[in-house]
Every structure is written in structure tokens, then in C-alpha cells.
Design an enzyme around this catalytic site. Structure first.
Site: not given
Length: 930
Positions: A298, A332
Site C-alpha cells: 500500500e 490496498e
């Protein structure tokens, strides 16, 4: 920037781990949560310059340092600064406040750079390092994948780029300049906003990226390479910000990113609608790479994904692939707030961001598709994998107390069980109360690195409730056991539940405290309808809970009494929606009660659960009968022993038939309802250790019996759910439901090993118009011996030999096959052109795929164990994280019979004794032996 928050809670005595004598220098050292201390220095801004070259790349890091050691006593020296490093990162130069330091002015080891005599107040620190990303097979820090530069810094990979305070509570703003050859690396990406780009001498070019939000170094990202891009735009619904959404892939894969882009748009809108959270930049980039240890990462505004979780087309991706892509893209993206804007103070708090974000992505997927089916899928995975982890030597709380390598705690416990603990808040507080808690959490902690206790405090304060007993879930390992006894008084028309709980001992925790268990329940009347729930309180008053209520159970034992229940004894529907991650036993719950729930329960999860309980009970009974005879365990002998023990009861066959023929039920639900519990769910219920090959044989006996008894209904389900020729593929809940039921019915029928069915499967494999149907047919054929199996495998390889992601399925199906003697084939695959041992996906498909075969991995002669042990050591020399995941195949060794225990233990001992073993593998293997 404020200093990192510190914990104030007291750790229960049972959680403490005593410090031992200082270990030998070569022994990997543990880190303990109780030893946390804020760093003596912080960093307000990081300026990075990457000079990327094919031989040696140079990184120049300029850090603006801030003192964080408070007021010093008169005459005290300022504390030293110890920066994390790695032995493959070469230190070229270091300068403090503009003054270059000579070698004798600092201490350099394989893992750190220590600087003393630092200036008073703020100062500048410049460090120059050299790297060889092309040689980095660990895929941590800066490495090359398919000719492209890429980074992976979570958890502790930034030290593989430069010397730094590589910890999440050091948050800074980053400016990154990237320079590379323009022809070979035309795309240069970093975090944040693109501020400048241009050409430089020698056919090179540069780009400067600026991230306006403070972040820990684990969220740093860089990509440089030859990539194609697809773009679309999204206008936020709160402030009207226009955001460019871009996905970068290799040119030949550009046509397969549309679904991932659509999933990103859905995620952004869902987060706005559900939590009022809007994206905070004007650009969001995703890059797909083939060589990646994890599923995705992420990094702020520059998410890096494993290619298998981005690329999809009907010809190459299954319904499951599409579902995973949608869920992981959402996961994410949701990290932008639950992980990036608010991050974890230290790695012991990993579940703060991961458990919360998994809960969010599960809810997103449930809203996008079928909520009941999604809940069942999540619980199936939890029971078959995480409960196994909870019951073994690697059991740990969702917030671990110690670790050697943080990489090893990216586990099902931290993620999936962590999400279940977050779900407890949602169940207790309700949807509105949970949202209030989230709002307060962001208001208090935006831009900070915090702890799990800060999250719990926000939830409690926002709702004015005491949630202290929820804290035990964070510090206690193992799966709690919930025991419920029921009683009905026909005279007073009261119905009581006596609830007891205990959690079995686990490594380092011999005694356990009660945890807070929300028991969501209903009571069913004789007609199958939900009865009103009127709970009698301790003071004699009565609370109306509607027809589904939640009981707050947080003591070792409690009694809950409902009034005005009658005139007949109800059937309880307990733990609806799986309202807590526990193992439940209900005293006096008869098969008749379970059949009643299977037929009538208004809660879809508990309707499915009733069938699972009936199947679980049957499988365990038949296993005991088959094991009692000793000797040979071939299919014929097992069938005779199971038949003599009563076989598969007619009521269960009738119940499965009723599910198959119920037109009101969702096809995906039907597919799950006619599936038996996995072997992993049964292991801990078999005393004295299980024979996995016998358990597999018993399970197959039950499946074959059901296939024979329900053949007309299964064939009808296949026919009814076949799409007409020429129907285009669609990833919709309805279409997926049809394919799920059809392919599950075919898989059950295939166990009959009827030549006509096998021929039909081969024909369906050849005629399939989408990967879901094609791989499902191949999966059934791979379990059979004969020319059809070989023909299908050869055909599939010829068709997809230039599609590496598709060949992962081909590798995995063969590796996990339970066809007798399959190890010989798997050994050949290790040298097949389709297999690349340097690619994590390949290792997971082949090695971990083989580890899931109860017949071949657990072969009585130990050959499967020996091959896996060799593979672990081989991969450990290339990629420690991948090898650590592979060694997990041995961690459940105590669940098996004595002979297999001895052989699996011997492999673990061999692995631990291997010279040069990585810390990652050492931690898993050594803990497994304790």
C-alpha cells in the site's frame, strides 16, 4: 511532527517473556514489545537521489534530523544515533552537518551504522550508499524484476536501500529524485506528486516526486522501467477532487487491467459512502510486477502489486481470481487511511492496520457481491488455516509479544483473526456505533503512529462504553472454546443459556483469561420462525432484543435467561454470522436440531453451519471406525469399515438433496452447503494424532457415497447451470453462482471415476469458454489416473506456455494432486521450463501446493517430507521470506500420528542445524520444535 505515542496499558503477567542471558552473537535475537522506547532522534524530511545504473546504483540520502531525547542532565552527552542497515548495502560516505566523517568516526557493522558526538539541536545528515539491485534475490529493498527496478520496504526493507531509522514511528516527508537511462527505463515513479522531470546528458532522464504527507519509510516506493499505462479518472463525491488513476504493466498485459481499474473506482466510492473517507492526492498509481514476495503493498499513492492480483481476462482468470483482485485492490486502497494516514507505532501493532483493513475489504466485497457467501468463505479459511495456526507451536496473539523477524508475523492470526477482532467491535456497537468510533479514531490520530489500544479507546470513548475486556484478544494466543448448555422450563416458559469459556494453553501461556465474546443469537419456534427475544436482566427487568440479539459474554461463566418463550421448547441458533472467532459446543444439540436449523434458520451462515456440524460429526465417527481396524487403509478397506459403522446416514443425504433442489437458494451457497469440512478442521478433534492419508480416504468415501446417492440431482444441477453456447463471460454474483454450483457438482461426480463422467470432464475441459470452467474440469481430471489426465495437462500447457500467471495454476494443480505416486511428477516439475525458483509465485504454487496434498506430502515413507525439507533449504539461499512460508508446512507436526511426527520433526531439526540458515527460517523452525 509529534513524537510517537507510547502505550500506557499494563501487560498481564501471563504475557510477559523473561529476558534470558545475552545470546551468543550468532544466535538470532528476539525483540520484545515491552522494550519499546521512542527513538532518540526523529526525521522531518528525507531527500533521496537515485542514480540507477545496470552495474551499480547509487543512493544519496539527505535527512533533516530532530532531537527527541528530551532535556539532558547537565554534563550528559547527547545519545548516539544508530541507523539500520544491511550487509549488501555498501556505505560510500557519511556527513554530519556538512562535515564528511572519516571511517574511524563511526561504527559500521553488517546491520547498523552508529554515529556519536552529534550536534546539538536540529542537524543535516547525508549518507551515500551503493547497491546492486540486479543481484537482490530476496526482493526486499531495491531490486530488479523482469528488467524493471522496484522496491518493497515493508516491514524492514528500507534498510536495504540506505542506512535509516527503519521503524514505523519515524514519519517524515519525502522528496525523491530518480535518474536512469531514458530508453531502458522510460517510466520513473515515486510517492506523491510529480514535481519535475527532464533530460540529462548521456541519454538519461530524471523525475522528482514529492509526497506532502509524513509517512514511515516502509511506505516508500520507487519503480523505474519500460511499462505501458492505462488511465481513467475519478471525481470524489465529497469535495469534487479529480483523481487520475493509472495502472502500469508490461505492454502485452495492458488489455487485462480494466477490472482492477474498475475495482479501484468501486473502492474509492465505497470508502466515501461507508466511512466518509476521501482520497487525498490528485494521482493514484498501481504497478504490477511478476516477482513480489507479498500480494500487494500500500505504498502512499504508488501501490505495487503482484501481477496475479491485477491482471485478469475471462480466458486467463477464474471467478476466484476476479474476486481476489477486487478484494486486494480494495484492501490496498483502504490502507490510505487505515495504515498510511494513521499507521502503527511499532511492528508489534501490525494488526492495528492489517486486521482493520482486512475487515474493511471483507465488508467491501460483501457489499459488492453476496454478503452471506462472503462470510462463509472467510470463516472457511479462518477455520481451515488460522485455527490450525492457533493450535500449533506458532500460536501467537494478534499483537505478538516478541519476534526475531517481523516478516514472519504477516500471518493469518494478525490479518484474518485480527479482522475478526475488529468485527467484534462492529457486532457490539452496531454499524452506527462503529462508524462513530472510526470517526473519532481519525480525528485523534491522523498523521500519527499509534497502538491497538488507541483504536480500542477511540471505539469506547465514541460510544461511552467499557471495552476493556476486548483488550485480552490482543494479548492472548489460541482459539477460545465456548460451551453452551440450554434448559427450558415449560411451566414458567423461560429458556436459559449457561455459557462457559476457556482457551487451551499455548506456548508461553499456560493459563488464559476470559475474553469478550459477543453471542449473536435467535430462537426458532416449531414452525421455523424466529421468536421474540426478551432477556431478563439481573435486576429482574426485561430487555427486548427483537428476533436477533447480541449477548455480551466476558466472564468464565454466565447464565442468560429469556422469558415468555413457548409454548414449546425452541431450537437455538447461536453465534449467528459467526459473531466471534471461537469453537462452540452446544450440550444436548441433537442431529434433529441441526437438520431443523439446516432447513429453517433465517441466518444463512448458521444454516450452512448446521450442515457442516452434521458432516464434521459423521467424518470423525467414520474415521474412528476406519482407524480401529488397523492395517491397510486402501479405499476398499476404508469403504468396508465405514459401511460397517453405518456409512452415510439417509437423513444427511436427504438434507443435501433438499439443498440441491431448493430453487430459492443461491448457487454459491448451495456449492458451499454440499461441501464437506476440510481435513484441517478435523485434525485437532482426533486424539492421539491423525493419519492424514486415512482421513483423506474417509473423506473421499463420504464424497463418493453422496455422489452415488445424489447423481441425478448433481447432473440436473450441472445441466441447469450450464450457460448456452456463446454466452460471454461475466463476473457477476448470479453468473459466479451458476458456475460455482455447476463445477462443484462436477467435482463431486468425478470421484465416482465413471468412464462416462471422466470423458465428459475432458470434453468440458476442451470446450470451456472461460478459465473458471476450464481449470475446474482440469482440477477434477488431475485427481484421476489415466490418459485423460495426461492429455488435459499437456493440452493446457501447450495452450498457455507463454502465460506465466496461468501456468501457476498448472503447477499448483499438479503439485497438490492426491493421485498415487505424484511426488515423482512434482520432482520433474522442479526442472520444468515453466518453473522459476527465483519467483515467489512459482515456489508457492509448486512447494506449498505439494504441502497441501495429504496423500503425497504425508506419504508413509517420509519421501514427501524429505523433498520439502530439501526445497526449504534451497530456497532459503535465495529468498528468506519465501523459505519461511514453505517451512510452515512442518509446523503442525504434533497433530499427526507418531510415525509422521518423528519424520516431520527430523526435517525441522535438519533445517535448524543447517549452516547459514536465515533468521526467517530459523525462527519458524526452532519455535516449531519447542
Amino acid at each position: 511532527m509529534a513524537a510517537a505515542a507510547t502505550e500506557t496499558e499494563e501487560i498481564p503477567e501471563i504475557q510477559q517473556e523473561e529476558h534470558k542471558q545475552p545470546p551468543h552473537p550468532s544466535t538470532p535475537q528476539q525483540k520484545f514489545r515491552k522494550d519499546y522506547a521512542p527513538p532518540p532522534y526523529l526525521v522531518s524530511h528525507v531527500a533521496l537521489n537515485f542514480d540507477l545504473r545496470d552495474d551499480v546504483s547509487t543512493v544519496t540520502s539527505k535527512l533533516h534530523m530532530l532531537p527527541n531525547y528530551g532535556q539532558l542532565a547537565a554534563g550528559s552527552a547527547r545519545p548516539p544515533l544508530t541507523l539500520d542497515g544491511r550487509k549488501d548495502v555498501k556505505l560510500v560516505a557519511v556527513a554530519v552537518a556538512g562535515k564528511k566523517l572519516e571511517a574511524g568516526a563511526y561504527e559500521l557493522t553488517e546491520k547498523s551504522l552508529k554515529l556519536s558526538g552529534l550536534p546539538e539541536g536540529e542537524f543535516e545528515l547525508e549518507i551515500v550508499t551503493e547497491l546492486k539491485p540486479q543481484d537482490n534475490t530476496m526482493l526486499e529493498g531495491l531490486y530488479k524484476s523482469s528488467g524493471n527496478y522496484c522496491t518493497q520496504c515493508e516491514a524492514e526493507g528500507f534498510r536495504g536501500i540506505t542506512f535509516f531509522l527503519d521503524r514505523p514511528d519515524v514519519m517524515a516527508k519525502y522528496t525523491t529524485r530518480i535518474e536512469a537511462d531514458a530508453a531502458a527505463y522510460p517510466v520513473l515513479l515515486g510517492n506523491g506528486n510529480l514535481k519535475e522531470e527532464g533530460k540529462v546528458a548521456g541519454g538519461r532522464h530524471f523525475a522528482v516526486w514529492e509526497d506532502p504527507y509524513p509517512k514511515p519509510c516502509y511506505l516508500f516506493a520507487l519503480v523505474a522501467g519500460k511499462l505501458a499505462m492505462k488511465e481513467r479518472h475519478y471525481t470524489t463525491g465529497i469535495t469534487g477532487r479529480k483523481v487520475a488513476l493509472r495502472i502500469f504493466v508490461q505492454e502485452q498485459n495492458l488489455s487485462r487491467v480494466d477490472f482492477a481499474l474498475e475495482s479501484l473506482v468501486k473502492s474509492m466510492k465505497w470508502d466515501e459512502d461507508t466511512y466518509g473517507l476521501e482520497y487525498d492526492l490528485d494521482l493514484f498509481n498501481i504497478v504490477a510486477v511478476d516477482d513480489f514476495n507479498m500480494g500487494a503493498m500500500e505504498n502512499k499513492s504508488l501501490n505495487i502489486f503482484n501481477s496475479r492480483l491485477v491482471l485478469a481476462s475471462p480466458e486467463t482468470a477464474t471467478d476466484l481470481d476476479y474476486s481476489r483482485i477486487e478484494g486486494v485492490v480494495g484492501h490496498e486502497y483502504f490502507h490510505n487511511w487505515t495504515g498510511n494516514r494513521v499507521t502503527c507505532r511499532d511492528w508489534f501493532q501490525l494488526t492495528l492496520k492489517e486486521g482493520l483493513t482486512v475487515f474493511r475489504d471483507q465488508e467491501f466485497s460483501a457489499d459488492m457481491n453476496s454478503r452471506p457467501v462472503k462470510r462463509i468463505e472467510d470463516v472457511m479459511m479462518l477455520r481451515s488455516s488460522q485455527f490450525t495456526e492457533d493450535g500449533g507451536p506458532m500460536a501467537h496473539p494478534i499483537r505478538p509479544e516478541s519476534y526475531i523477524k517481523m516478516d514472519n508475523f504477516y500471518t493469518l492470526t494478525v490479518y484474518e483473526k485480527g479482522s475478526e477482532v475488529v468485527r467484534l467491535y462492529n457486532t457490539l456497537l452496531g454499524k452506527e456505533g462503529f462508524r462513530k468510533g472510526m470517526d473519532l479514531y481519525f480525528k485523534r490520530h491522523d498523521g500519527h503512529a499509534v497502538t491497538c489500544d488507541d483504536f480500542r479507546a477511540a471505539m469506547a470513548d465514541a460510544n461511552g462504553v467499557n471495552l476493556d475486556t476486548l483488550g485480552t484478544w490482543y494479548s492472548q494466543a489460541g482459539t477460545p472454546h465456548l460451551h453452551v448448555a440450554t434448559s427450558y422450563d415449560a411451566v414458567s416458559q423461560t429458556y436459559s443459556l449457561t455459557c462457559k469459556q476457556h482457551t487451551p494453553p499455548s506456548p508461553g501461556q499456560d493459563s488464559k483469561l476470559p475474553v469478550l465474546i459477543p453471542i449473536k443469537l435467535g430462537l426458532l419456534g416449531p414452525d421455523g420462525e424466529d421468536l421474540p427475544l426478551k432477556l431478563r436482566n439481573a435486576d429482574g427487568s426485561v430487555t427486548d432484543l427483537g428476533t436477533t440479539g447480541v449477548l455480551r459474554f466476558d466472564t468464565a461463566e454466565a447464565v442468560f435467561t429469556f422469558v415468555e418463550v413457548g409454548p414449546a421448547e425452541p431450537v437455538p441458533s447461536l453465534l449467528r454470522g459467526f459473531s466471534a472467532p471461537v469453537k462452540m459446543e452446544v450440550s444436548g444439540q441433537s442431529d434433529e436440531h441441526l437438520y431443523f436449523l439446516l432447513a429453517h434458520d433465517s441466518d444463512p451462515f448458521n444454516r450452512w453451519e448446521a450442515g457442516q456440524r452434521l458432516s464434521r460429526k459423521l467424518l470423525l465417527q467414520l474415521y474412528s471406525a476406519a482407524a480401529a481396524g488397523g492395517g491397510a487403509h486402501n479405499a476398499k478397506v476404508v469403504a468396508e469399515r465405514c459401511g460397517a459403522a453405518g456409512g452415510v446416514p439417509e437423513p444427511l443425504v436427504a438434507a443435501f438433496k433438499a439443498v440441491l433442489t431448493d430453487d430459492d437458494l443461491d448457487g454459491s451457497f448451495k456449492a458451499m452447503a454440499i461441501s464437506l469440512p476440510t481435513s484441517n478442521e478435523l485434525l485437532d478433534a482426533i486424539s492421539g494424532g491423525a493419519d492424514p492419508t486415512l482421513l483423506y480416504a474417509v473423506r473421499m468415501y463420504v464424497v463418493r457415497t453422496l455422489a452415488a446417492a445424489l447423481r441425478p440431482q448433481l447432473e440436473a444441477a450441472v445441466k441447469a447451470n450450464d450457460d448456452p453456447a456463446g454466452t460471454p463471460y461475466a463476473f457477476t454474483a448470479a453468473a459466479c453462482a451458476r458456475r460455482a454450483l455447476k463445477n462443484r457438482a462436477l467435482a463431486i461426480l468425478s470421484t465416482l471415476e465413471d468412464p462416462a463422467i471422466t470423458a465428459m470432464l475432458l470434453a468440458r475441459f476442451k470446450e470451456a469458454s472461460n478459465m473458471t470452467d476450464e481449470i475446474s474440469a482440469l482440477g477434477s481430471l488431475v485427481e484421476l489416473s489415466g490418459p485423460e489426465r495426461e492429455a488435459a495437462l499437456a493440452s493446457f500447457y501447450d495452450k498457455f506456455k507463454d502465460e506465466p500467471l496461468v501456468l501457476l495454476k498448472w503447477l499448483g494443480l499438479q503439485a497438490g494432486s492426491n493421485a498415487p505416486g505424484n511426488l515423482a511428477l512434482v520432482k520433474q516439475l522442479e526442472s520444468h521450463p515453466a518453473f522459476n525458483i527465483n519467483n515467489p509465485n512459482n515456489c508457492y504454487s509448486l512447494f506449498l501446493g505439494f504441502g497441501r496434498s495429504p496423500v503425497n506430502f504425508h506419504a508413509a515413507d517420509g519421501s514427501g517430507y524429505a523433498w520439502m525439507g530439501d526445497a526449504v533449504l534451497k530456497v532459503d539461499g535465495l529468498n528468506h521470506q519465501v523459505a519461511a512460508r514453505m517451512v510452515s508446512a512442518f509446523t503442525t507436526w504434533r497433530q499427526y500420528d507418531a510415525e509422521r511426527q518423528a519424520m516431520m520433526k527430523a526435517q525441522l531439526e535438519r533445517i535448524v542445524a543447517h549452516p547459514g540458515l536465515s533468521e526467517n527460517v530459523f525462527e519458524i523452525a526452532s519455535k516449531s520444535l519447542k
